[in-house]
Motif scaffolding. Structure first.
Motif, mmCIF file in Angstrom:
data_model
loop_
_atom_site.group_PDB
_atom_site.id
_atom_site.type_symbol
_atom_site.label_atom_id
_atom_site.label_comp_id
_atom_site.label_asym_id
_atom_site.label_seq_id
_atom_site.Cartn_x
_atom_site.Cartn_y
_atom_site.Cartn_z
ATOM 1 N N PHE A 7 48.304 74.377 -24.249
ATOM 2 C CA PHE A 7 47.232 74.966 -25.091
ATOM 3 C C PHE A 7 46.181 73.469 -24.044
ATOM 4 O O PHE A 7 44.987 74.138 -23.926
ATOM 5 N N VAL A 23 41.612 83.216 -28.517
ATOM 6 C CA VAL A 23 42.203 83.485 -28.284
ATOM 7 C C VAL A 23 41.994 85.008 -28.012
ATOM 8 O O VAL A 23 41.346 85.218 -29.130
ATOM 9 N N ARG A 40 53.884 86.686 -25.141
ATOM 10 C CA ARG A 40 54.595 86.027 -24.920
ATOM 11 C C ARG A 40 55.847 86.152 -24.981
ATOM 12 O O ARG A 40 56.425 86.596 -26.386
ATOM 13 N N THR A 65 50.106 79.876 -29.354
ATOM 14 C CA THR A 65 48.954 80.694 -29.074
ATOM 15 C C THR A 65 48.997 81.223 -30.142
ATOM 16 O O THR A 65 48.494 82.367 -30.790
ATOM 17 N N ASN A 109 50.635 81.270 -21.372
ATOM 18 C CA ASN A 109 49.660 82.155 -21.125
ATOM 19 C C ASN A 109 49.466 82.580 -20.123
ATOM 20 O O ASN A 109 49.132 83.882 -19.725
ATOM 21 N N VAL A 153 45.571 86.684 -25.180
ATOM 22 C CA VAL A 153 45.895 85.655 -24.050
ATOM 23 C C VAL A 153 44.644 84.536 -24.745
ATOM 24 O O VAL A 153 43.838 84.854 -24.746
ATOM 25 N N ASP A 154 44.377 83.245 -23.900
ATOM 26 C CA ASP A 154 43.752 81.885 -24.485
ATOM 27 C C ASP A 154 42.150 82.854 -23.685
ATOM 28 O O ASP A 154 43.119 82.937 -22.924
ATOM 29 N N ASP A 208 42.838 82.074 -19.892
ATOM 30 C CA ASP A 208 43.406 82.145 -18.546
ATOM 31 C C ASP A 208 42.808 83.539 -18.568
ATOM 32 O O ASP A 208 43.044 84.716 -17.556
#
Lengths: 269, 332, 341
Positions: free
Chosen positions: B32, B100, B154, B160, B198, B215-216, B219
């Motif tokens: 990240f 996130v 994930r 994350t 991600n 998702v962060d 991304d």
């Protein structure tokens, strides 16, 4: 009826080749389309930190090269030993089975093994650890293909050689191996292609580096690990660099493949 | 005072002397944080010639490797408690803040709002269709289809996921008790797929219809995904964007006395799913001073650079606290 | 010279043996804690990372109480957590050994219970088996077709470039297959068969495509070792091409061909990167072939960096299971195909 079966078979065979070529074309097209776009001189003159790929390309060549130079003789000799000297003893069979099993070892397992015996004692990742991991991945393939190809050499050839009084060494090297040369070479090239595309084992053994380095005793740059890192980043430029790197990697391997074939054919004539 | 002065001068001389040699620092950990550290190390290299090489391998690996002293610093999205830090001889400080988001892919739908009830329902597997009453309640003007919700999570263990489930635990009692905050989760929903990294999740959302996942921000933005507008702690619906992230970051209780141990999700105001990423440095490491120099350069001079790659830079007050912390630990 | 050569060859073989054996041994040692913890049950368990509370025996109870006392003294805080407060983090559950209070998984919980995290290998095992099966079913006929095409059917001028092209496929790094699979092939399959873009089917097919050049190139070489005389005699007796291939070439080159299949099988079984992106990474069985699932190498790749302590040991146990699996399958295959003289 027989002719019909024959016809069908030939058609099938040709179709199979076409299917194979179709996928190849698709993948290559994707690779080229995405990779060529990012090609420019900077890639070859600047290191990763500056947006180029110079250090990782050189690093990849170095590590794979060293692993191959050590791996080929060891692999071939071991394969020769198994087939020509080992006979069918229990231990020979066991080594064959062990090699086959190692072939199916997820490369990450090999990475963890090398991590435990090299990275931990030395206290950091290093190019040599990466070389060892690649070596361990390569050798079983070379050993087994050499072994299998030598097996296919007709026994008459060996007998003929011995009949005229040649030593086993001479028979093996100059007659048997020569006959199986093409197959052995294929094995080597396949092994090389396989390891040169490996990512997982390198991540934990040689790490990755943004900077220029030719020092195998410390963290070492490699193209595969960098492709992996770059392609998954949320930054278009980095992703592009990743694809370009992938394109270059494939091209490199192809060239080596072709060179290998060419060199061996030349020797033949 | 004289003793201190002499020591200071001596150190200064030493520093000047060693500055002639380019430093080489190795770091590893949180993926990240990778884009941020990459940006900073490039600027640092251009300006000072010192090499800071960061390899993204995951927060867990970062903690492991710095504890084993295989690297000069580790990056982790999950902070360590003071006791654990002491045991491992490490110091810790935050370096950046990220968010996130809930990215989704429902054709013809954008600007969707999700209340806490809706989020909890989807995550607990209780709400399974997009046109469920709980979701529709807050989205009056939008035509939600009668399709099954495909949840994307994930496949790999991740910081994350930890940050996200931490938020869920704080926000919802049932989640807290049944699952809690973890890096890998046995998700309750039946209809789900997973992506690696991600990047994998974002790609999966993009290519699968009627999907939603966490998702962060970076991304999600890069892949042009729609991000849900979610209800925050005070009941306001906030958009995931830098302004709301910053509003949330203000409440981060980053306290040097606790070695900045804080999970900053679910603050009183602002966007609720925010997380900080931390650097772990050995107290007695041979390159630790160099590491601190790098981060000082990054935080004081190049802090804003990382906003371009989707982060929220640390607030000024926090940076000052971090600098004080470094001095206190004898590394500055 | 004779003796030197023999000795060197023997040395090489021994070196290879030592390295391979060492890898297996280290693997076993690293897996031991998990083996002790979960036993053979591991193979049949389908849950992964799920918590379970277990009743403690009196001695375990005493040990845990002692541990708790210790931890309270060293951190000055109770691990039991009070009622929910602003920054109370008692719901953080992890098996990392970075918290003093939980050096392994056996900590949370009070009274006469402890919570344990259950790991089971059944889902990855089944996923590995099926993805490899799909790959082989897809790859073998195509690779054989290609090999035959290259060595028996195509005229020389065509065979060379096509052969090179096939080898080119082999030189593509596995991560490219993964990315191509994720972005292009997966959606293509999803359009064709319905279902998700990441699934067992996609993974199996990508694996198959990956091993085709491997198998084809080696089989082609094996086929080309067949002496022309043998083939010519068969043709002279009026056999069709198919019959020559079926009854002369294949039996002769059998060991090489089977060898190539085994090598490819091994490759498919252990492939990590290509599969990691497209199998879906979900710890669930694939109800239909277009559902996502997991495989052993993928679990390793996804969890390795973030695991430590018992959970790391579990990963090694999983790798060991894969080793045994491949050993058994390869052994059976060899026995069946190669002994049948």
């Amino acid at each position: 009826m027989r002719l019909l079966m024959n016809r069908l078979f030939l058609i099938f065979s040709t179709l199979a080749a076409l299917v194979g070529l179709f996928f190849l074309a698709w993948i290559l097209y994707t690779l080229c389309a995405k990779g060529i776009v990012g090609l420019n001189l900077d890639i070859f003159t600047k290191d990763l930190i500056d947006g180029g790929l110079r250090n990782v390309i050189v690093g990849q060549i170095m590590m794979s090269g060293v692993a191959t130079i050590i791996g080929i003789p060891v692999g071939i000799l071991a394969g020769i030993y198994l087939q020509e000297y080992g006979g069918n003893s229990k231990s020979t069979e066991f080594l064959r089975d062990l090699s086959d099993v190692m072939m199916s070892a997820p490369s990450i397992v090999v990475g963890t093994f090398v991590y435990a015996i090299v990275v931990v004692p030395t206290g950091h990742t290093s190019g040599w650890a990466g070389v060892l991991a690649l070596f361990i991945l390569m050798v079983p393939i070379i050993v087994r293909t050499t072994d299998d190809m030598l097996k296919l050499v007709p026994i008459e050839l060996r007998e003929a050689g011995i009949a005229i009084g040649a030593s086993k060494y001479h028979v093996t090297m100059n007659i048997v191996v020569r006959y199986a040369k093409a197959g052995i070479l294929t094995g080597i090239l396949l092994a090389f292609a396989r390891v040169v595309g490996e990512t997982a084992p390198l991540i934990y053994t040689s790490g990755s580096s943004e900077f220029w380095s030719t020092d195998l005793t410390s963290t070492f740059p490699s193209l595969t690990v960098s492709i992996y890192n770059l392609a998954t980043m949320p930054d278009d430029e980095m992703v592009q660099l990743g694809w370009t790197g992938a394109f270059l990697l494939t091209t490199m391997v192809l060239i080596i493949n072709l060179l290998g074939r060419y060199a061996s054919n030349k020797k033949r004539s | 005072m004289n003793m201190k002065k002499a020591l200071a001068l001596g150190l200064l001389g030493l520093t000047i002397g060693t500055a002639a040699y380019a430093a080489k620092i190795e770091g590893t950990g949180s993926s990240f944080a990778y884009p941020a550290y990459k940006t900073w190390s490039k600027a640092y290299y251009d300006e000072t010639g010192n090499q800071v090489n960061y390899t993204p391998t995951g927060s867990g690996s970062g903690i492991k490797e710095v504890k084993a002293r295989h690297v000069d610093f580790g990056g982790s999205d999950k902070p360590l408690k003071s006791g654990a830090l002491k045991k491992a001889g490490l110091i810790m400080f935050p370096t950046a803040i990220g968010a996130v988001t809930f990215a989704y892919n429902v054709e013809g739908v954008s600007g969707m709002k999700l209340s806490e009830a809706a989020i909890a329902g989807i995550m607990l597997g209780k709400i399974t269709y997009w046109d469920d009453a709980v979701i529709a309640k807050d989205n009056a003007g939008i035509n939600l289809p009668h399709e099954e919700i495909l949840f994307v999570h994930r496949s790999d263990k991740s910081g994350t996921t930890f940050a996200f489930t931490y938020y869920l635990s704080k926000m919802n009692q049932e989640w807290r008790e049944s699952i809690g905050a973890k890096k890998v989760v046995a998700w309750p929903s039946k209809n789900r797929i997973a992506g690696k990294g991600n990047f994998g999740v974002a790609t999966a959302i993009k290519s699968n219809a009627f999907s939603i996942g966490y998702v962060d921000y970076a991304d999600a933005k890069k892949n042009g995904l729609d991000m849900a507008i979610i209800e925050n702690r005070e009941g306001v619906f906030v958009k995931p964007e830098p302004a709301t992230f910053e509003a949330a970051a203000v409440y981060a209780d980053l306290d040097p006395k606790k070695d900045f141990y804080a999970n900053i999700a679910y603050p009183p105001k602002g966007y609720p799913v925010v997380t900080a990423t931390f650097a772990l440095v050995p107290q007695e490491g041979k390159n630790s001073k160099e590491v601190i120099k790098f981060f000082e350069y990054a935080l004081t001079k190049k802090n804003k650079l990382i906003e371009a790659v989707g982060y929220v830079s640390l607030p000024e007050e926090v940076i000052k606290k971090v600098q004080g912390y470094w001095i206190e630990k004898g590394l500055k | 010279m004779e003796l030197i050569f023999r000795k060197i060859a023997q040395l090489s073989a021994s070196l290879v043996f030592v390295i391979l054996a060492a890898t297996t041994i280290v693997l076993y040692i690293s897996a031991k804690p998990a083996i002790e913890e979960f036993g053979a049950q591991f193979i049949f368990e389908e849950r992964w990372g799920v918590e379970e509370t277990i009743e403690l025996s009196p001695s375990e109870q005493a040990a845990q109480d002692a541990l708790k006392l210790e931890s309270i003294e060293s951190t000055g805080e109770s691990s039991d957590g009070e009622s929910f407060v602003e920054d109370d983090d008692d719901f953080i559950m992890d098996d990392e050994d970075d918290f003093i209070t939980d050096d392994d998984d056996e900590e949370m919980g009070s009274g006469s219970q402890r919570t344990k995290v259950i790991y089971g290998a059944l889902v990855p095992i089944v996923g590995t088996i099926f993805s490899t099966l799909i790959a082989m079913l897809f790859a073998i006929p195509i690779a054989m077709g290609i090999a035959v095409f290259l060595s028996e059917i195509a005229p020389g001028a065509l065979a060379k470039p096509v052969g090179v092209a096939i080898e080119l496929l082999a030189s593509i790094p596995s991560i490219i297959y993964g990315m191509w699979g994720l972005f292009y092939f997966g959606p293509f399959i999803a359009d064709l068969f319905g279902g998700n873009t990441v699934s067992l089917l996609v993974a199996g097919l990508v694996l198959g495509i990956m091993v085709i050049p491997f198998m084809a190139a080696l089989s082609r070489d094996a086929i080309s070792t067949v002496p022309d005389m043998l083939k010519e005699s068969a043709y002279a007796m009026g056999a069709t091409k198919l019959e020559v291939i079926k009854d002369v070439v294949f039996p002769y080159a059998k060991s090489g061909i089977i060898g190539s299949i085994i090598l490819s099988f091994g490759r498919a079984l252990g492939e990590t990167m290509a599969v990691a992106f497209v199998i879906g990474g979900v710890y669930q069985f694939a109800g239909k072939v277009t559902d996502p699932t997991n495989s052993i190498p993928v679990v390793l790749a996804n969890s390795f960096a973030e695991s430590s302590g018992l959970s790391l040991s579990v990963l090694f146990y999983l790798a060991l299971v894969l080793f045994v699996l491949s050993f058994v399958v390869i052994g059976v295959a060899k026995f069946y195909f190669l002994r049948k003289k």
